[in-house]
Design a protein around this motif. Structure first.
Motif, PDB file in Angstrom:
ATOM      1  N   GLN A   1       1.173  44.491 -33.608  1.00 30.07           N
ATOM      2  CA  GLN A   1       2.068  44.958 -32.641  1.00 30.07           C
ATOM      3  C   GLN A   1       2.144  46.356 -32.312  1.00 30.07           C
ATOM      4  O   GLN A   1       2.380  46.985 -31.598  1.00 30.07           O
ATOM      5  CB  GLN A   1       3.729  44.520 -33.154  1.00 30.07           C
ATOM      6  N   GLU A   2       1.168  46.855 -33.352  1.00 26.16           N
ATOM      7  CA  GLU A   2       1.198  48.072 -33.088  1.00 26.16           C
ATOM      8  C   GLU A   2       0.022  48.666 -32.131  1.00 26.16           C
ATOM      9  O   GLU A   2       0.204  49.176 -31.529  1.00 26.16           O
ATOM     10  CB  GLU A   2       0.978  49.279 -34.939  1.00 26.16           C
ATOM     11  N   GLN A   3      -0.890  47.845 -33.054  1.00 24.28           N
ATOM     12  CA  GLN A   3      -1.983  48.017 -31.726  1.00 24.28           C
ATOM     13  C   GLN A   3      -1.453  47.513 -30.462  1.00 24.28           C
ATOM     14  O   GLN A   3      -2.403  48.284 -29.955  1.00 24.28           O
ATOM     15  CB  GLN A   3      -3.063  47.031 -32.565  1.00 24.28           C
ATOM     16  N   ARG A   4      -0.894  47.054 -29.780  1.00 18.95           N
ATOM     17  CA  ARG A   4      -0.996  46.141 -28.849  1.00 18.95           C
ATOM     18  C   ARG A   4       0.116  47.315 -28.010  1.00 18.95           C
ATOM     19  O   ARG A   4      -0.164  47.443 -26.865  1.00 18.95           O
ATOM     20  CB  ARG A   4       0.179  44.993 -28.718  1.00 18.95           C
ATOM     21  N   LEU A   5       0.636  48.133 -28.934  1.00 15.97           N
ATOM     22  CA  LEU A   5       1.987  49.338 -27.768  1.00 15.97           C
ATOM     23  C   LEU A   5       0.886  50.476 -27.820  1.00 15.97           C
ATOM     24  O   LEU A   5       0.547  50.288 -26.512  1.00 15.97           O
ATOM     25  CB  LEU A   5       2.390  48.952 -28.761  1.00 15.97           C
ATOM     26  N   PHE A   6      -0.451  50.757 -28.692  1.00 19.90           N
ATOM     27  CA  PHE A   6      -1.157  51.526 -28.582  1.00 19.90           C
ATOM     28  C   PHE A   6      -2.286  50.913 -27.485  1.00 19.90           C
ATOM     29  O   PHE A   6      -1.979  51.995 -26.569  1.00 19.90           O
ATOM     30  CB  PHE A   6      -2.476  51.696 -29.550  1.00 19.90           C
ATOM     31  N   GLU A   7      -2.442  49.742 -27.206  1.00 23.02           N
ATOM     32  CA  GLU A   7      -3.588  49.137 -26.067  1.00 23.02           C
ATOM     33  C   GLU A   7      -3.125  49.110 -24.956  1.00 23.02           C
ATOM     34  O   GLU A   7      -3.575  49.230 -23.721  1.00 23.02           O
ATOM     35  CB  GLU A   7      -3.899  48.205 -26.458  1.00 23.02           C
ATOM     36  N   GLU A   8      -1.176  48.348 -24.930  1.00 21.03           N
ATOM     37  CA  GLU A   8      -0.627  47.857 -23.334  1.00 21.03           C
ATOM     38  C   GLU A   8       0.688  48.611 -23.385  1.00 21.03           C
ATOM     39  O   GLU A   8       1.056  48.035 -22.310  1.00 21.03           O
ATOM     40  CB  GLU A   8      -0.617  46.758 -23.623  1.00 21.03           C
ATOM     41  N   GLY A   9       1.172  49.464 -24.085  1.00 17.77           N
ATOM     42  CA  GLY A   9       2.618  49.421 -23.876  1.00 17.77           C
ATOM     43  C   GLY A   9       3.122  51.304 -23.461  1.00 17.77           C
ATOM     44  O   GLY A   9       1.999  51.882 -22.786  1.00 17.77           O
ATOM     45  N   GLU A  10       3.729  51.829 -23.812  1.00 20.28           N
ATOM     46  CA  GLU A  10       3.889  53.231 -23.223  1.00 20.28           C
ATOM     47  C   GLU A  10       3.310  53.824 -24.656  1.00 20.28           C
ATOM     48  O   GLU A  10       3.517  55.938 -24.205  1.00 20.28           O
ATOM     49  CB  GLU A  10       5.701  53.524 -23.212  1.00 20.28           C
ATOM     50  N   ALA A  11       2.799  54.020 -25.744  1.00 17.00           N
ATOM     51  CA  ALA A  11       1.971  54.986 -26.784  1.00 17.00           C
ATOM     52  C   ALA A  11       1.104  55.986 -26.124  1.00 17.00           C
ATOM     53  O   ALA A  11       1.590  56.854 -26.401  1.00 17.00           O
ATOM     54  CB  ALA A  11       1.608  54.473 -27.789  1.00 17.00           C
TER      55      ALA A  11
END
Length: 261
Positions: free
Chosen positions: A235-245
């Motif tokens: 989930q963390e990796q997905r947020l970094f790559e695709e989210g608003e991180a």
């Protein structure tokens, strides 16, 4: 000329991103088909808008959040209809409990049976200090069948959950706060106002990140610790790559508020 009765559920956008859903079925907001259908329509509206980040469930009836399932309806149906009624109620509660938005229950008055199951399907619960909460289904020869036996232990632990359900005891709001059944306790009659204030805080955060938190916390109850760790990393990796991180990190470095969508 006959007055048109008010719908069992009303909803409106209180502030940008916040939908307030109001139960208003006299005399006690029994969770019969009118409320189930109204909740479904309200969530359909939230989904169709695409900009709703917080859904607040409240009541317009003094003394009641929701007093339970529709006992009169249950007394008139056969086994097939009883199954359909339960499936419809569980379906709308599961939808409310998903990760599309953050759901808050604004509880003033009684939240009993299906009413408490509705509140527990929300991610957060704000209660007025006069509220009382309980699952009295055993007094009817039934069990909490809309998620209550599963959600209550996750909130308060096995022993406290059994103590409430086996005795049909109503818990006062201050005790509910202590045991973790509600998250905030406010003066009686101000639960909706407090929920709106909480919504303002939630709106400042990233919804994709909040949704990932919900998924990770839910996974903590359904998987081993090791699998939970792996799910969290994904989930963390997905947020970094695709989210608003990226926006959050950039805003932090530039010492400005982030501009989340």
């Amino acid at each position: 000329m006959t007055d048109t009765p008010e719908p069992a559920v009303a909803w409106h956008v209180a502030t940008p991103g916040v939908l307030v859903v109001t139960l208003q079925r006299p005399r006690a907001n029994a969770l019969g088909l009118p409320i189930i259908e109204g909740l479904t329509e309200a969530l359909d509206s939230a989904s169709a808008r695409g900009d709703i980040k917080v859904v607040i469930v409240s009541s317009s009836l003094p003394g009641f959040f929701a007093a339970g399932a529709d006992i009169k309806h249950m007394a008139t149906v056969d086994a097939t209809s009883f199954t359909a009624y339960g499936d419809a109620l569980r379906g709308v509660l599961d939808r409310l409990a998903g990760d599309t938005w953050i759901a808050i229950a604004a509880i003033d008055g009684l939240a009993l049976g299906g009413g408490l199951e509705l509140a527990m399907a929300c991610h957060l619960r704000v209660a007025g200090n006069g509220a009382r909460l309980g699952l009295p289904e055993v007094s009817l020869g039934l069990i909490p069948g809309a998620g209550g036996t599963q959600r209550l232990p996750r909130l308060v632990g096995r022993g406290r959950a059994l103590g409430m359900m086996l005795t049909a005891r109503q818990v006062p709001a201050d005790e509910a706060l202590t045991m973790g059944l509600v998250d905030r306790l406010v003066p009686e009659g101000t639960a909706l106002e407090a929920a709106l204030q909480l919504a303002d805080t939630l709106l400042e955060m990233s919804l994709p990140a909040q949704s990932a938190v919900i998924r990770c916390v839910d996974a903590a109850f359904d998987t081993s610790l090791e699998d939970g760790f792996r799910f969290e990393v994904a989930q963390e990796q997905r947020l970094f790559e695709e989210g608003e991180a990226k926006e959050g990190i950039t805003a932090f470095l530039e010492k400005r508020p982030p501009k989340f969508s």
